[in-house]
Design a protein around this motif. Structure first.
Motif, PDB file in Angstrom:
ATOM      1  N   LYS A 152      -8.090 -20.112  -0.616  1.00 51.69           N
ATOM      2  CA  LYS A 152      -8.921 -21.064  -1.350  1.00 51.69           C
ATOM      3  C   LYS A 152     -10.317 -20.994  -0.763  1.00 51.69           C
ATOM      4  N   ARG A 153     -11.281 -21.516  -1.481  1.00 55.61           N
ATOM      5  CA  ARG A 153     -12.656 -21.571  -0.979  1.00 55.61           C
ATOM      6  C   ARG A 153     -13.248 -22.942  -1.274  1.00 55.61           C
ATOM      7  N   LYS A 154     -13.992 -23.435  -0.289  1.00 53.97           N
ATOM      8  CA  LYS A 154     -14.723 -24.685  -0.462  1.00 53.97           C
ATOM      9  C   LYS A 154     -16.124 -24.441   0.077  1.00 53.97           C
ATOM     10  N   ASP A 155     -17.101 -24.593  -0.771  1.00 55.38           N
ATOM     11  CA  ASP A 155     -18.490 -24.311  -0.406  1.00 55.38           C
ATOM     12  C   ASP A 155     -18.639 -22.897   0.143  1.00 55.38           C
ATOM     13  N   GLY A 156     -17.889 -21.956  -0.413  1.00 61.61           N
ATOM     14  CA  GLY A 156     -17.969 -20.558  -0.004  1.00 61.61           C
ATOM     15  C   GLY A 156     -17.184 -20.206   1.243  1.00 61.61           C
ATOM     16  N   VAL A 157     -16.549 -21.192   1.863  1.00 59.86           N
ATOM     17  CA  VAL A 157     -15.790 -20.947   3.089  1.00 59.86           C
ATOM     18  C   VAL A 157     -14.312 -20.765   2.736  1.00 59.86           C
ATOM     19  N   PRO A 158     -13.722 -19.602   3.082  1.00 56.77           N
ATOM     20  CA  PRO A 158     -12.313 -19.375   2.757  1.00 56.77           C
ATOM     21  C   PRO A 158     -11.391 -20.162   3.698  1.00 56.77           C
ATOM     22  N   PRO A 194     -15.886  -6.586  -2.228  1.00 56.75           N
ATOM     23  CA  PRO A 194     -15.488  -8.003  -2.260  1.00 56.75           C
ATOM     24  C   PRO A 194     -13.979  -8.221  -2.411  1.00 56.75           C
ATOM     25  N   SER A 195     -13.313  -7.399  -3.207  1.00 53.75           N
ATOM     26  CA  SER A 195     -11.863  -7.584  -3.369  1.00 53.75           C
ATOM     27  C   SER A 195     -11.123  -7.220  -2.086  1.00 53.75           C
ATOM     28  N   GLU A 196     -11.579  -6.173  -1.387  1.00 50.86           N
ATOM     29  CA  GLU A 196     -10.974  -5.807  -0.112  1.00 50.86           C
ATOM     30  C   GLU A 196     -11.238  -6.874   0.946  1.00 50.86           C
ATOM     31  N   GLN A 197     -12.436  -7.467   0.895  1.00 53.19           N
ATOM     32  CA  GLN A 197     -12.765  -8.552   1.820  1.00 53.19           C
ATOM     33  C   GLN A 197     -11.811  -9.723   1.627  1.00 53.19           C
ATOM     34  N   ASN A 198     -11.625 -10.134   0.368  1.00 47.45           N
ATOM     35  CA  ASN A 198     -10.720 -11.251   0.078  1.00 47.45           C
ATOM     36  C   ASN A 198      -9.309 -10.965   0.561  1.00 47.45           C
ATOM     37  N   LYS A 199      -8.868  -9.732   0.357  1.00 45.79           N
ATOM     38  CA  LYS A 199      -7.521  -9.363   0.776  1.00 45.79           C
ATOM     39  C   LYS A 199      -7.388  -9.423   2.297  1.00 45.79           C
ATOM     40  N   ALA A 200      -8.369  -8.884   3.022  1.00 43.52           N
ATOM     41  CA  ALA A 200      -8.325  -8.880   4.488  1.00 43.52           C
ATOM     42  C   ALA A 200      -8.422 -10.299   5.045  1.00 43.52           C
ATOM     43  N   ILE A 201      -9.323 -11.103   4.486  1.00 40.68           N
ATOM     44  CA  ILE A 201      -9.491 -12.486   4.956  1.00 40.68           C
ATOM     45  C   ILE A 201      -8.249 -13.306   4.648  1.00 40.68           C
ATOM     46  N   SER A 202      -7.693 -13.128   3.454  1.00 40.37           N
ATOM     47  CA  SER A 202      -6.479 -13.850   3.076  1.00 40.37           C
ATOM     48  C   SER A 202      -5.332 -13.504   4.022  1.00 40.37           C
TER      49      SER A 202
END
Length: 135
Positions: free
Chosen positions: A71-77, A23-31
């Motif tokens: 940021k996230r709104k309703d789970g959508v980054p 999950p942390s790698e996902q957030n980093k890649a998506i960000s």
């Protein structure tokens, strides 16, 4: 100045990210991917923002356009592009220029830029996601 880009057709890529990354790698890649797309908007919108001849104490709005963190709104980054809102927003008048008032027509600098650069933004996001996966 809210607008969005729907990324249709990259569900497989996002599923691969969920499968291959923590999950942390996902957030980093998506960000990183979202910020790459947002930087295109930031660069392209700057010349469209009117600048006065004076030197205001808080600088010109065009020089104070920032890309937010993830940021996230309703789970959508998502990320936002606009004036710095960390302190009291000294460039609130951009709202009037973007949407217009009863006295001035809307210039829609951010909206037009997003519409014009939609393809480039999508390509930048997809490229960054692929790089994050090592593809």
């Amino acid at each position: 100045m809210d607008s969005d880009i729907k990324l249709d057709g990259i569900e497989k890529l996002l599923n691969k990210i969920e499968y291959m990354m923590s999950p942390s790698e996902q957030n980093k890649a998506i960000s990183k991917a979202l910020k790459a797309g947002a930087e295109i908007i930031k660069v392209k919108v700057k010349p469209k923002i009117p600048v006065s001849k004076s030197n205001p104490p808080y600088g010109h709005a065009a020089d104070n356009i920032f890309v937010s963190g993830l940021k996230r709104k309703d789970g959508v980054p998502y990320v936002t592009v606009g004036p710095d809102k960390g302190r009291v927003n000294k460039h609130f008048y951009l709202n009037f220029l973007e949407w217009g008032t009863i006295h001035i027509p809307a210039k829609a600098m951010f909206g037009r830029t997003l519409a014009e650069e939609r393809v480039n933004v999508k390509e930048a996001i997809i490229k960054e996601l692929k790089e994050g996966l090592g593809l």
